[in-house]
Design a protein around this motif. Structure first.
Motif, PDB file in Angstrom:
ATOM      1  N   PRO A  80      47.453  42.504  38.528  1.00 32.06           N
ATOM      2  CA  PRO A  80      47.100  43.376  39.450  1.00 32.06           C
ATOM      3  C   PRO A  80      46.946  42.823  40.758  1.00 32.06           C
ATOM      4  CG  PRO A  80      45.716  43.780  37.551  1.00 32.06           C
ATOM      5  CD  PRO A  80      46.749  42.573  37.206  1.00 32.06           C
ATOM      6  N   GLU A  82      45.059  42.752  43.374  1.00 31.35           N
ATOM      7  CA  GLU A  82      43.741  42.434  44.098  1.00 31.35           C
ATOM      8  C   GLU A  82      43.404  41.035  43.510  1.00 31.35           C
ATOM      9  OE1 GLU A  82      40.820  45.407  44.306  1.00 31.35           O
ATOM     10  OE2 GLU A  82      42.066  46.896  45.016  1.00 31.35           O
ATOM     11  N   TRP A  83      44.054  40.684  42.434  1.00 30.85           N
ATOM     12  CA  TRP A  83      43.665  39.164  42.040  1.00 30.85           C
ATOM     13  C   TRP A  83      44.290  38.258  43.094  1.00 30.85           C
ATOM     14  CZ3 TRP A  83      39.711  38.236  39.118  1.00 30.85           C
ATOM     15  CH2 TRP A  83      39.521  38.872  37.877  1.00 30.85           C
ATOM     16  N   LYS A  84      43.761  37.375  43.483  1.00 34.62           N
ATOM     17  CA  LYS A  84      44.247  36.348  44.200  1.00 34.62           C
ATOM     18  C   LYS A  84      44.370  34.804  43.463  1.00 34.62           C
ATOM     19  CE  LYS A  84      44.294  39.254  47.573  1.00 34.62           C
ATOM     20  NZ  LYS A  84      45.278  39.830  47.849  1.00 34.62           N
ATOM     21  N   ASP A  87      41.193  32.752  43.355  1.00 31.24           N
ATOM     22  CA  ASP A  87      40.295  33.366  42.153  1.00 31.24           C
ATOM     23  C   ASP A  87      40.463  32.501  40.771  1.00 31.24           C
ATOM     24  OD1 ASP A  87      39.242  35.672  43.624  1.00 31.24           O
ATOM     25  OD2 ASP A  87      40.817  36.802  42.818  1.00 31.24           O
ATOM     26  N   TRP A  99      39.315  40.872  31.271  1.00 33.92           N
ATOM     27  CA  TRP A  99      40.233  41.306  32.372  1.00 33.92           C
ATOM     28  C   TRP A  99      40.812  40.565  33.216  1.00 33.92           C
ATOM     29  CZ3 TRP A  99      42.363  46.170  32.443  1.00 33.92           C
ATOM     30  CH2 TRP A  99      41.830  47.317  31.660  1.00 33.92           C
ATOM     31  N   SER A 211      37.964  48.808  33.720  1.00 40.03           N
ATOM     32  CA  SER A 211      38.277  47.405  34.580  1.00 40.03           C
ATOM     33  C   SER A 211      37.219  47.330  35.458  1.00 40.03           C
ATOM     34  CB  SER A 211      39.569  47.696  35.033  1.00 40.03           C
ATOM     35  OG  SER A 211      39.721  46.511  36.062  1.00 40.03           O
ATOM     36  N   ASN A 212      37.039  48.509  36.139  1.00 40.38           N
ATOM     37  CA  ASN A 212      35.793  48.410  37.414  1.00 40.38           C
ATOM     38  C   ASN A 212      34.430  48.110  36.705  1.00 40.38           C
ATOM     39  OD1 ASN A 212      37.711  49.342  39.206  1.00 40.38           O
ATOM     40  ND2 ASN A 212      37.351  51.313  39.112  1.00 40.38           N
ATOM     41  N   LYS A 217      40.371  44.118  38.078  1.00 47.20           N
ATOM     42  CA  LYS A 217      40.898  44.601  39.481  1.00 47.20           C
ATOM     43  C   LYS A 217      41.939  45.586  39.169  1.00 47.20           C
ATOM     44  CE  LYS A 217      38.851  40.604  41.984  1.00 47.20           C
ATOM     45  NZ  LYS A 217      39.221  39.521  43.016  1.00 47.20           N
ATOM     46  N   THR A 219      44.078  48.637  39.403  1.00 44.82           N
ATOM     47  CA  THR A 219      43.898  49.690  40.070  1.00 44.82           C
ATOM     48  C   THR A 219      45.088  50.869  39.809  1.00 44.82           C
ATOM     49  OG1 THR A 219      45.441  49.264  41.711  1.00 44.82           O
ATOM     50  CG2 THR A 219      43.322  48.622  42.204  1.00 44.82           C
ATOM     51  N   ASP A 222      48.510  49.808  40.864  1.00 39.76           N
ATOM     52  CA  ASP A 222      49.121  48.945  39.830  1.00 39.76           C
ATOM     53  C   ASP A 222      49.843  49.494  38.715  1.00 39.76           C
ATOM     54  OD1 ASP A 222      48.015  46.409  41.127  1.00 39.76           O
ATOM     55  OD2 ASP A 222      46.125  46.810  40.290  1.00 39.76           O
ATOM     56  N   GLY A 396      48.353  37.800  42.371  1.00 46.07           N
ATOM     57  CA  GLY A 396      48.582  39.310  42.296  1.00 46.07           C
ATOM     58  C   GLY A 396      49.909  39.975  42.554  1.00 46.07           C
TER      59      GLY A 396
END
Length: 521
Positions: A80, A82-84, A87, A99, A211-212, A217, A219, A222, A396
């Protein structure tokens, strides 16, 4: 002791690790479908009857021989967006559950893409056997029951897992009937929408909501951006055959590198002992894996090209590092985890052949099961590394290094064999061993599958099946190998299926180390 199972022949053949899935594929052939229809139905059914290895939330790869040429399909998903990287880089390794270990699942997109391009039957028809087994139940087979039992302790406390896969608080035993009606309903939605519901409909919403609520993360973007990609298989010429693999982000290139390295020895050393032959195979694989673990990643992030890795002159230079009486010194890679996968092969009387592989990675994968859906999600993001200088570093929108690889052999621009060997880092070296057995040693599919196997671990040590002769193991130790014999049929050595063309028609073999079979119609 090696298995004495024999090859089968027929006009249409399906081979995989679970008999009910084999029957699902053959049912499509009887209805007028082709090898692709059979492969899709087999793959869908495997998500129900072999959940220890794969599920609706798997990734998949495929090679199709359409009767004239090869087509490759990469249905692996991206992490996804939004993962960096930040992280994860403070962690010692990537997580294996939850997740943070899940990439966008691609198996559903593979089923739809294959059906749209090559299928003859209505897409919904391909789901009927799987839906029936999920609704009415099926008897769990012995090997799968053992795997289920062994994996349960790791995942039992993850919310949703026990409710879906541990009825009565435990794994089902061999012969016990297991039902998954929520999975049946999900398969019905996928069938009716040609897979779209999974990526943009009700099922997509269920994935995003879970997931939320649980630190993920994922979406809708994705899911909507995901697509199965048609790719050109890469190849290496070995003796009188060409071996074909899906290009990176998978490890199939390691088999091609090892075969090219070995080709340097085939006509130069005439009096090889069995131990010498094994030593050369192992050392070629050692060198190929050294390259693979350094360089293979999402191709958009690789720092060396595929053509450079497969360059014959470069591989000839690598071959010079191999000595007949000692092992090469290469750095150990970080220890890997055992992974669980399903592989299937199908072929029909019109000349179509399919090599297909589908996986949740580590058994049931991430342990995440979306409530009320029966969807178990893979943990393919565990294939990333946390070293920011490595091309396979987590980020991501990026695809991780993948272990699952379908294989194919052609001879003289005609189909020869559809084959695969499931089982984590065993897969590339299993491909090497099966190819060599069938081409160099002229063994038929079942003979090649029955044959004793070795496996080179990431720490440089060697495990071998105890069916090898003691003098062979003694010789390998004298050459510098750290040899650990373990029982024939151990999960360490994966599982293979092979279908070959012969002058007498199709010939199929299936893994005696698992519950499945090859069957004709």
């Amino acid at each position: 002791m090696q298995s004495s199972r024999k090859s089968i022949t027929g006009e249409n053949i399906v081979a995989t690790t679970q008999p009910l899935a084999v029957d699902a594929g053959l049912q499509m052939i009887r209805l007028g479908g082709n090898a692709v229809d059979a492969a899709i139905a087999t793959a869908i059914t495997l998500t129900v009857v072999e959940p220890t290895m794969n599920g609706i939330g798997s990734d998949a790869f495929c090679i199709v021989w359409d009767g004239n040429e090869l087509h490759g399909l990469n249905a692996s998903g991206r992490f996804p967006e939004e993962w960096k990287t930040d992280d994860f880089i403070t962690r010692p390794e990537m997580p294996k559950e939850g997740w943070a270990s899940v990439t966008v699942p691609g198996a559903v997109s593979a089923w739809a893409a294959l059906s749209q391009k090559f299928g003859k039957l209505n897409f919904e028809k391909l789901f009927e056997p799987a839906i029936e087994h999920a609704t009415s139940g099926f008897a769990v087979t012995p090997i799968i029951a053992r795997q289920w039992f062994e994996q349960a302790p790791r995942l039992k406390d993850i919310p949703g897992f026990s409710e879906a896969f541990l009825p009565n608080g435990r794994a089902p035993v061999a012969g016990e009937i297991f039902r998954n009606p929520t999975q049946a309903r999900t398969l019905h939605l996928i069938a009716k929408s040609y897979g779209r519901d999974f990526y943009e409909g009700k099922l997509a919403s269920e994935l995003i909501n879970h997931s939320n609520q649980n630190g993920g993360k994922l979406t809708l973007r994705d899911l909507q951006l995901h697509k199965a990609e048609w790719v050109k298989p890469i190849q290496a010429n070995y003796r009188d055959i060409a071996v074909h693999e899906i290009p990176p982000n998978g490890q199939g290139i390691a088999t091609l590198m090892a075969l090219t390295i070995l080709d340097e020895f085939e006509d130069k050393i005439f009096d090889l002992t069995e131990a010498d032959r094994l030593h050369l195979e192992i050392e070629a694989m050692r060198l190929a894996f050294n390259d693979t673990y350094q360089h293979i990643a999402d191709p958009d992030f690789m720092k060396i090209s595929i053509d450079q890795l497969l360059d014959t002159s470069r591989l000839k230079q690598l071959a010079r590092k191999i000595k007949l009486n000692e092992t090469c010194k290469t750095p150990a890679s970080s220890p890997g985890e055992n992974s669980d996968t399903v592989y299937l092969s199908t072929a029909d009387s019109n000349g179509m052949m399919v090599s297909f592989i589908q996986s949740n990675y580590m058994g049931f994968g991430s342990g995440i099961v979306i409530p009320g859906t029966g969807i178990s999600l893979q943990n393919r993001a565990a294939g990333f590394v946390v070293n920011p200088k490595h091309p396979n570093c987590v980020a991501g929108g990026k695809k991780p290094f993948h272990t699952i690889i379908p294989g194919f052999i052609t001879r003289g621009n005609a189909a020869h064999s559809s084959f695969g060997v499931m089982g984590g880092d065993m897969q590339a070296q299993g491909h090497l061993q099966i190819c060599r057995a069938m081409t160099r040693d002229k063994q038929d599919p079942q003979q090649a599958i029955n044959r004793s196997r070795w496996k080179l671990n990431k720490d440089g040590s060697l495990v071998v099946e105890d069916s090898y002769q003691p003098e062979i193991l003694h010789s390998l130790k004298a050459k510098g190998h750290t040899v650990n014999p373990i029982p024939y049929g151990s999960f360490e050595f994966g599982a293979s299926q092979v279908i070959s063309m012969s002058d007498q028609g199709l010939v199929g073999g299936s893994e005696p180390r698992r519950d499945g079979l090859a069957k004709s119609a």
